[in-house]
Design an enzyme around this catalytic site. Structure first.
Site, PDB file in Angstrom:
ATOM      1  N   LYS A  86      72.333 -10.596  42.038  1.00  0.00           N
ATOM      2  CA  LYS A  86      72.949 -11.385  43.111  1.00  0.00           C
ATOM      3  C   LYS A  86      74.083 -12.280  42.599  1.00  0.00           C
ATOM      4  O   LYS A  86      75.108 -12.435  43.275  1.00  0.00           O
ATOM      5  CB  LYS A  86      71.893 -12.218  43.838  1.00  0.00           C
ATOM      6  N   ASP A 130      70.437 -13.971  53.229  1.00  0.00           N
ATOM      7  CA  ASP A 130      69.048 -14.380  52.987  1.00  0.00           C
ATOM      8  C   ASP A 130      68.666 -15.616  53.795  1.00  0.00           C
ATOM      9  O   ASP A 130      67.556 -15.706  54.329  1.00  0.00           O
ATOM     10  CB  ASP A 130      68.823 -14.660  51.499  1.00  0.00           C
TER      11      ASP A 130
END
Length: 265
Positions: free
Chosen positions: A67, A103
């Site tokens: 990420k 997210d």
């Protein structure tokens, strides 16, 4: 030409993202596919992004441990991704790569679905962990007005995250007064659930198993719990919009995912 998107991580074979996105693709009648990619390391991930940039992929969802690298490799990034210091979504457009983080949106959607009575505005929230998903959770909850504290085994990482996002490093008894505890680590946290308030909500970002020991202990105590599958689906919806430029069709992807997990829908 068939549009190709996918999810990249290591490991990634366990991911339910292909099942979810393929169900939406089929329902929408798109000439598209969504695949799983498992680069061995960051160099392999960078090569995958280079292939995507060359037009072979419409975009990628990104999971651990790539990420932070996803954000670094992007040409542009949303304010949310920059604030989180990581990205779980890369979208390709004429050779340019844009990073985003969905997210946080997934977490808020999961809370709305499974803990609709929870209001975090002005209330203490504890986040366990300091990785990319934890940062996204902290950013989203702070934006919702919560008093966010972070607890991490490596205190220096918690301090860095707190400084970056304008949240607090958790005190020793933070969990006892928290309205919400979010577990963003791949382990059972050492939280004294018996000492928590009666209206507290527990959330675990893990969905294998769906009912983690953390959530099971919360349920045994009579607390409201929120599972990681709800967050996965919640973050997948804005990802699908960005990748395929349309709303996800009305498919019960949770039932499909529960079946894949061996759970009862």
């Amino acid at each position: 030409m068939t549009l190709i998107a996918g999810v990249a991580g290591q490991p990634v074979a366990h991911s339910l993202s292909p099942l979810i996105h393929k169900a939406w693709i089929a329902a929408a009648g798109l000439d598209a596919d969504y695949l799983a990619y498992a680069p061995a390391d960051e160099a392999g991930f960078a090569e995958l992004v280079a292939q995507a940039r060359a037009g072979r992929l419409r975009g990628l969802n990104v999971t651990a441990p790539f990420k932070a690298a996803a954000l670094a490799l992007a040409d542009e990034a949303s304010a949310t991704a920059r604030r989180c210091g990581s990205a779980n979504l890369l979208v390709m457009d004429d050779g340019s790569v844009t990073a985003d983080s969905t997210d946080g949106a997934g977490l808020m959607a999961a809370l709305e679905e499974q803990a609709p009575g929870l209001s975090v505005g002005g209330r203490p929230v504890l986040i366990l962990g300091a990785g990319g998903a934890a940062r996204a959770a902290a950013a989203a909850l702070k934006a919702a007005g919560a008093d966010v504290a972070v607890l991490n085994r490596t205190v220096a990482r918690a301090e860095e995250m707190a400084a970056d996002l304008g949240v607090r490093v958790a005190g020793p008894d933070e969990a006892a007064g928290a309205a919400l505890v979010v577990n963003a680590i791949n382990a059972a946290p050492g939280i004294a659930i018996d000492a928590m308030r009666d209206d507290a909500v527990l959330m675990d970002m893990t969905y294998r198993p769906l009912l983690t020991p953390f959530l099971a202990a919360g349920r045994a105590r009579g607390l409201t719990t929120v599972d990681g599958l709800a967050m996965l689906i919640g973050q997948a919806r804005p990802s699908f919009r960005a990748l395929f430029r349309m709303e996800p069709p009305p498919v019960d992807v949770r039932s499909l995912a529960l079946t894949a997990l061996g759970e009862t829908p």
